[in-house]
Write a protein that holds these residues in place. Structure first.
Motif, PDB file in Angstrom:
ATOM      1  N   ALA A 149      26.214  19.778   5.411  1.00 21.58           N
ATOM      2  CA  ALA A 149      25.418  19.826   4.140  1.00 21.58           C
ATOM      3  C   ALA A 149      25.057  18.760   3.689  1.00 21.58           C
ATOM      4  N   ALA A 150      25.183  17.618   3.320  1.00 22.91           N
ATOM      5  CA  ALA A 150      24.441  16.653   3.116  1.00 22.91           C
ATOM      6  C   ALA A 150      23.464  15.779   3.757  1.00 22.91           C
ATOM      7  N   ARG A 151      23.195  15.918   5.144  1.00 25.56           N
ATOM      8  CA  ARG A 151      21.647  15.836   5.801  1.00 25.56           C
ATOM      9  C   ARG A 151      21.107  16.751   5.843  1.00 25.56           C
ATOM     10  N   ASP A 168       1.276  -1.274  -0.059  1.00 19.41           N
ATOM     11  CA  ASP A 168      -0.460  -0.176  -0.020  1.00 19.41           C
ATOM     12  C   ASP A 168       1.002   1.251  -0.170  1.00 19.41           C
ATOM     13  N   CYS A 169       2.386   1.619  -0.330  1.00 18.45           N
ATOM     14  CA  CYS A 169       2.882   2.071  -0.324  1.00 18.45           C
ATOM     15  C   CYS A 169       4.830   1.698  -1.019  1.00 18.45           C
ATOM     16  N   GLU A 170       4.945   2.637  -1.306  1.00 16.25           N
ATOM     17  CA  GLU A 170       6.316   2.432  -1.815  1.00 16.25           C
ATOM     18  C   GLU A 170       7.821   3.463  -0.740  1.00 16.25           C
ATOM     19  N   LEU A 171       8.356   2.893  -0.578  1.00 17.91           N
ATOM     20  CA  LEU A 171       9.485   3.055   0.038  1.00 17.91           C
ATOM     21  C   LEU A 171      10.584   3.818  -0.091  1.00 17.91           C
ATOM     22  N   ILE A 172      11.384   5.305  -0.618  1.00 19.14           N
ATOM     23  CA  ILE A 172      11.925   5.977  -0.913  1.00 19.14           C
ATOM     24  C   ILE A 172      13.702   5.868   0.164  1.00 19.14           C
ATOM     25  N   VAL A 173      14.416   5.564   0.258  1.00 20.98           N
ATOM     26  CA  VAL A 173      15.653   5.335   1.008  1.00 20.98           C
ATOM     27  C   VAL A 173      16.287   6.114   1.011  1.00 20.98           C
ATOM     28  N   HIS A 174      17.042   7.567   1.165  1.00 20.89           N
ATOM     29  CA  HIS A 174      17.893   8.712   0.569  1.00 20.89           C
ATOM     30  C   HIS A 174      19.193   7.886   0.883  1.00 20.89           C
ATOM     31  N   PRO A 175      20.262   7.859  -0.528  1.00 23.93           N
ATOM     32  CA  PRO A 175      21.015   7.680  -0.029  1.00 23.93           C
ATOM     33  C   PRO A 175      22.027   8.033   1.231  1.00 23.93           C
ATOM     34  N   GLN A 176      21.135   9.023   0.929  1.00 32.94           N
ATOM     35  CA  GLN A 176      22.130   9.947   1.878  1.00 32.94           C
ATOM     36  C   GLN A 176      22.380   8.760   3.707  1.00 32.94           C
ATOM     37  N   CYS A 177      21.430   8.022   4.158  1.00 33.07           N
ATOM     38  CA  CYS A 177      20.505   7.905   4.914  1.00 33.07           C
ATOM     39  C   CYS A 177      22.093   6.945   5.543  1.00 33.07           C
ATOM     40  N   PHE A 178      22.634   5.838   3.875  1.00 29.98           N
ATOM     41  CA  PHE A 178      23.663   6.062   4.839  1.00 29.98           C
ATOM     42  C   PHE A 178      24.975   6.179   4.850  1.00 29.98           C
ATOM     43  N   LEU A 179      25.136   7.377   4.546  1.00 26.90           N
ATOM     44  CA  LEU A 179      26.972   8.371   5.024  1.00 26.90           C
ATOM     45  C   LEU A 179      27.122   7.860   6.590  1.00 26.90           C
ATOM     46  N   LEU A 180      28.868   8.745   6.770  1.00 32.57           N
ATOM     47  CA  LEU A 180      28.104   8.456   8.022  1.00 32.57           C
ATOM     48  C   LEU A 180      30.588   9.205   7.883  1.00 32.57           C
ATOM     49  N   GLU A 181      30.171  10.560   9.038  1.00 34.36           N
ATOM     50  CA  GLU A 181      31.149  11.589   9.084  1.00 34.36           C
ATOM     51  C   GLU A 181      30.700  11.432  10.591  1.00 34.36           C
ATOM     52  N   GLY A 182      31.699  10.946  10.956  1.00 33.70           N
ATOM     53  CA  GLY A 182      31.638  11.246  13.145  1.00 33.70           C
ATOM     54  C   GLY A 182      30.558  10.620  13.662  1.00 33.70           C
TER      55      GLY A 182
END
Lengths: 270, 270
Positions: free
Chosen positions: B50-52, B29-43
């Motif tokens: 800026a990326a978030r 009943d829905c579509e999930l779009i996981v933004h690739p930013q979710c998997f970034l890691l900085e500290g």
């Protein structure tokens, strides 16, 4: 010079009281009256709120006491600070009040009432490595306002606070007027993400944005951050100063350690 | 119904994203779009500020996205919240924003701009025991506003916040108008003396004193207090309500766990 010790936060260790009495005995220039309330224990605190408040009010009202020295930090002075500053007895204004860390809640409230307060070492610090020097420094300042005891770069009106305590008193009736002061901060036993969060909170405050400069004392016993936070405490503090437009005034020689110096709060027009 | 996932605080685990995609696939009943930013890691963070910020602004501006689901908590959304709500694109107002814990900084800021926000489970919660139920509850509410997902005793306008996050947003530009709302609070991973201190701070705030009632969710994973604090979280919270004159409204079914319910912020006149 009669100095009263009370414990508005946590219980003073008996061996600390004895060690400080020994130092005072060797000095011969002051008398230390350790209030029995210092040794009470109820849960987290040096006795119930009522007992801690009563002891503090006792010594504030005693005209034979020249200085009130907070026994130690921990947590709890905020629970009695507003009551402590109500209907102040005349004798409260003739003394100086010294301590740091959790005592910041009292510093703020007492300062708001025009009393003389100062950041500086406390009796329980005698148990630290080099603790005799810390206690002697505090006594040198209490007894004879020794300038050697002062934070070395003081330049104009200043206040000092534990960062987390400061964050928790903003917006409360204890909040002092920070206009034009150098604000010295330090902290202990926090994760760096909490230092960053507290700096966000503190520097976003309109009251804090009135300071002349913010200076950074020691951030000690930092708890592990997983993953590594990615910045050190100096970078964090300078960044929030830049973001908020508060001038950063460099490092300060205060902290939860034996090297901690004295920072008297402003007394102009007091 | 297209749901975008971004991570304004800490990095989303890949296995959490995959597990939630599997749940979404089964629902249909829905579509999930996981933004690739979710998997970034900085500290500490899911990528630099800026990326978030860019990822959040991307999905806010996308008219094909119906809901923005914050990936997880941790710490960091306060660093981008003020920038996130500046010059809002028209499409930002057509969505709902769901999350909890550190996302409270964004909730407050977005709510101040008239956007629809709600407290509720997040994608990373799928990794908890019983996490599929938590994620399904959030999706049931996002997709069809299922009343079963709601905190069961909601009665009039309400907001929910992590207590420590709430303490750290008071007095900042993110502070919302609490007038007349039931304020639900919870916390996790704190010592009881810190809960007491945060309650002092929060209940002393003039802004908070405008709430209708304060309700207490779960205080989870309490860190050891030495000595024992001497009171439990319910006693602490009720005591500060009494001291500040804020009516205590009883317990609330929210917390850092799989049973966490949805609390939509007020939408009247929005």
């Amino acid at each position: 010079m009669r100095i009263a010790v009370v414990a508005p936060s946590c219980t003073l260790k008996r061996e600390a009281a004895e060690a400080v009495q020994a130092i005072v005995g060797r000095r011969g220039d002051c008398e230390l009256i350790v209030h029995p309330q210092c040794f009470l224990l109820e849960g987290h605190f040096a006795g119930p709120d009522a007992a801690r408040l009563a002891a503090l009010r006792d010594v504030m009202a005693d005209p034979t006491i020249d200085a009130v020295w907070f026994a130690r930090g921990g947590y709890g002075s905020n629970r009695i600070a507003e009551a402590a500053i109500m209907d102040l007895p005349e004798a409260a204004a003739t003394k100086v009040y010294l301590g740091y860390s959790d005592a910041g809640f009292l510093h703020a409230g007492l300062y708001n009432q025009g009393l003389r307060v100062a950041w500086g070492p406390m009796p329980q610090d005698v148990l630290r490595d080099g603790g005799e020097a810390a206690v002697s420094r505090a006594l040198d300042w209490i007894v004879r306002r020794d300038p050697q005891a002062l934070e070395p770069a003081l330049d104009g009106p200043a206040m000092a606070f534990n960062l987390t305590v400061l964050s928790n008193l903003l917006g409360t009736p204890l909040e002092p007027d920070f206009t034009g002061v150098d604000l010295l901060i330090e902290d202990v036993g926090e994760h760096l993400y909490r230092i960053d969060r507290s700096m966000f909170h503190v520097t976003a405050s309109a009251a804090i944005q009135k300071v002349r400069r913010l200076r950074l004392g020691r951030i000690a016993d930092v708890l592990p951050n997983d993953p590594d936070f990615g910045a050190d405490e100096a970078f964090i503090v300078e960044q929030w100063c830049t973001r908020s437009g508060i001038p950063f005034g460099g490092r300060a020689d205060i902290g939860h350690d034996a090297a901690n110096r004295v920072v008297p709060f402003p007394t102009e027009s007091r």
